[in-house]
Design a protein around this motif. Structure first.
Motif, short mmCIF file in Angstrom:
data_model
loop_
_atom_site.label_atom_id
_atom_site.label_comp_id
_atom_site.label_asym_id
_atom_site.label_seq_id
_atom_site.Cartn_x
_atom_site.Cartn_y
_atom_site.Cartn_z
N SER A 11 0.82 -1.29 -0.03
CA SER A 11 0.06 -0.03 0.07
C SER A 11 0.78 1.28 -0.05
O SER A 11 0.74 2.37 -1.00
CB SER A 11 -0.92 0.01 1.25
N GLY A 12 1.95 1.24 1.18
CA GLY A 12 2.85 2.64 0.95
C GLY A 12 3.43 2.84 -0.30
O GLY A 12 3.84 3.63 -0.86
N ALA A 62 -10.66 -4.03 -6.59
CA ALA A 62 -10.00 -5.06 -7.10
C ALA A 62 -9.96 -5.48 -8.48
O ALA A 62 -9.00 -6.17 -9.12
CB ALA A 62 -10.41 -6.67 -6.19
N LYS A 63 -10.95 -5.20 -9.13
CA LYS A 63 -10.93 -5.27 -10.59
C LYS A 63 -10.24 -4.83 -11.50
O LYS A 63 -10.01 -5.00 -12.54
CB LYS A 63 -12.67 -5.06 -11.20
N TYR A 64 -9.51 -3.56 -10.73
CA TYR A 64 -8.36 -2.79 -11.83
C TYR A 64 -6.81 -3.72 -11.44
O TYR A 64 -6.15 -3.08 -11.92
CB TYR A 64 -8.36 -1.44 -11.41
N PRO A 338 -3.40 -1.40 -6.24
CA PRO A 338 -3.09 -0.39 -7.25
C PRO A 338 -4.27 0.60 -7.21
O PRO A 338 -4.05 1.99 -7.28
CB PRO A 338 -2.97 -1.25 -8.44
N ALA A 339 -5.42 0.25 -7.36
CA ALA A 339 -6.76 1.23 -7.35
C ALA A 339 -6.76 1.83 -6.04
O ALA A 339 -7.24 3.06 -6.07
CB ALA A 339 -8.04 0.46 -7.34
N VAL A 355 -13.19 5.85 -8.48
CA VAL A 355 -14.06 5.13 -7.88
C VAL A 355 -14.61 6.01 -7.09
O VAL A 355 -14.00 7.01 -6.34
CB VAL A 355 -13.42 4.13 -7.20
N ASP A 356 -16.01 5.80 -6.50
CA ASP A 356 -16.49 6.86 -5.44
C ASP A 356 -15.87 6.39 -4.02
O ASP A 356 -15.83 5.14 -3.92
CB ASP A 356 -18.01 6.25 -5.36
#
Length: 385
Positions: A11-12, A62-64, A338-339, A355-356
């Motif tokens: 994440s970082g 996750a889809k990205y 990534p997203a 993304v919202d």
């Protein structure tokens, strides 16, 4: 804009990649070596396991994963010299109770990664002849892929260390925040060094609950141990990923097969358990009996950052002008990573959102008081004993 990122897991690191692409400079702090902990220890499946079991907000990120990792690998591997091997194996799921649910999910959402079909035994043998004869049916997801996460982390770290706008501080425990008027003025490490930042990102994974007391809020992120085994087979020996009763087999390009995983609430203990190893081994052979002919070359455990529903916290902390969250991804940090990083960058730089962000807001964290209470130099990040 100069940004301090606390935590050098996936994440970082992905947050740092996003920010430097948009003109920011970053300093990355981690209490151990960069690219370790759960990010290194996981399996690297680029989809939630059984996506229909998760809130849609998990799948919306996750889809990205697959497409974004493909783009990052194309960009950074020529610089890092490390291909992190996005392996498009597809996956077979043998849980019969999930067949109808999975097929209905595919029809409802029309996500390419979650396209699947029900295979009978003859078709199953054509897709993967190694499967145990006791499985007569499976749902097949031909577009699912996995990433070799240790190589992914090494590649990102190597790339970032070559960028002039990036500074790493490894083995550096962030000990205090300097606060003034509900704003972070800077951070101080355990060795007494102080660092200024315009903004601070908390990406501390399973250790994120350590911030609760000083931020005067409940951060329900706890460590959950997951244990893994690694077999070595010939190259291309197992053609697909396999899943049954939350246990999985993940083939790598060179013939290694990652097998897991368990769940244990043992605090910050990362020691593997022999009993758990035996349970995983049995589950592996239950799916692919011929694995008994090959050696186990390694076993290990890591700590997932569990959160109540698996929906991460991404965005600004309430009442604090320049403190940001990107943690709590539980079992799906790699595929959501990534997203998640892109969304955080968009929020920080006031850009249009892909993304919202509503589902991920840290405003979900319950405050102990009406507003966070700080003292100058309050301790926020403690090393493990």
């Amino acid at each position: 804009m100069h940004i301090a990122i606390i935590g050098a897991g996936i994440s970082g690191l992905l947050t740092a990649l996003e920010l430097i692409e948009h003109g920011c400079s970053v300093e990355i702090f981690d209490q151990q070596q960069a690219g370790q902990a759960a990010s290194w220890a996981g399996g690297g499946i680029l989809s939630p396991m059984y996506p229909w079991r998760y809130p849609q907000s998990v799948n919306d990120l996750a889809k990205y994963g697959k497409s974004m990792y493909q783009a990052w690998n194309e960009k950074i591997s020529p610089v890092s010299g490390i291909d992190f091997e996005i392996h498009e194996t597809g996956m077979l799921i043998f849980d019969e109770t999930d067949f109808d649910i999975g097929l209905n999910y595919k029809d409802q959402h029309q996500e390419p990664m979650q396209h699947c079909e029900l295979l009978q035994r003859e078709q199953l043998e054509q897709v993967n002849p190694r499967i145990s004869s006791r499985f007569q049916k499976a749902i097949h997801f031909p577009q699912l892929a996995n990433v070799r996460n240790p190589r992914l982390l090494k590649s990102i770290v190597e790339y970032l260390k070559r960028q002039p706008q990036v500074t790493f501080h490894e083995q550096a425990w962030v000990h205090t925040f300097d606060m003034l008027n509900q704003k972070v003025q800077g951070i101080k490490t355990a060795d007494g060094q102080s660092y200024h930042a315009d903004h601070v990102v908390i990406a501390t994974g399973a250790w994120s609950q350590h911030w609760s007391e000083q931020l005067q809020c409940s951060i329900p992120v706890n460590p959950v141990q997951g244990q893994m085994l690694l077999f070595k087979t010939p190259e291309n020996w197992l053609p697909t990923m396999c899943m049954n009763q939350v246990m999985y087999l993940i083939p790598r390009l060179d013939g290694h097969i990652v097998c897991g995983s368990s769940m244990a609430d043992v605090g910050f203990d990362q020691r593997p358990s022999l009993q758990t190893q035996q349970n995983i081994y049995k589950a592996c052979l239950d799916m692919v009996p011929e694995l008994a002919d090959f050696p186990i070359v390694k076993h290990w455990a890591g700590l997932r950052p569990s959160s109540p529903t698996g929906v991460p916290y991404i965005g600004p902390f309430p009442e604090i002008a320049n403190l940001w969250a990107n943690f709590g991804h539980y079992r799906n940090g790699l595929c959501m990573g990534p997203a998640s990083a892109r969304l955080l960058r968009e929020l920080m730089l006031d850009q249009n959102l892909t993304v919202d962000a509503t589902a991920y807001t840290p405003e979900r964290l319950a405050h102990f008081g009406s507003t966070p209470k700080f003292t100058h130099g309050c301790s926020l990040y403690r090393p493990l004993p």
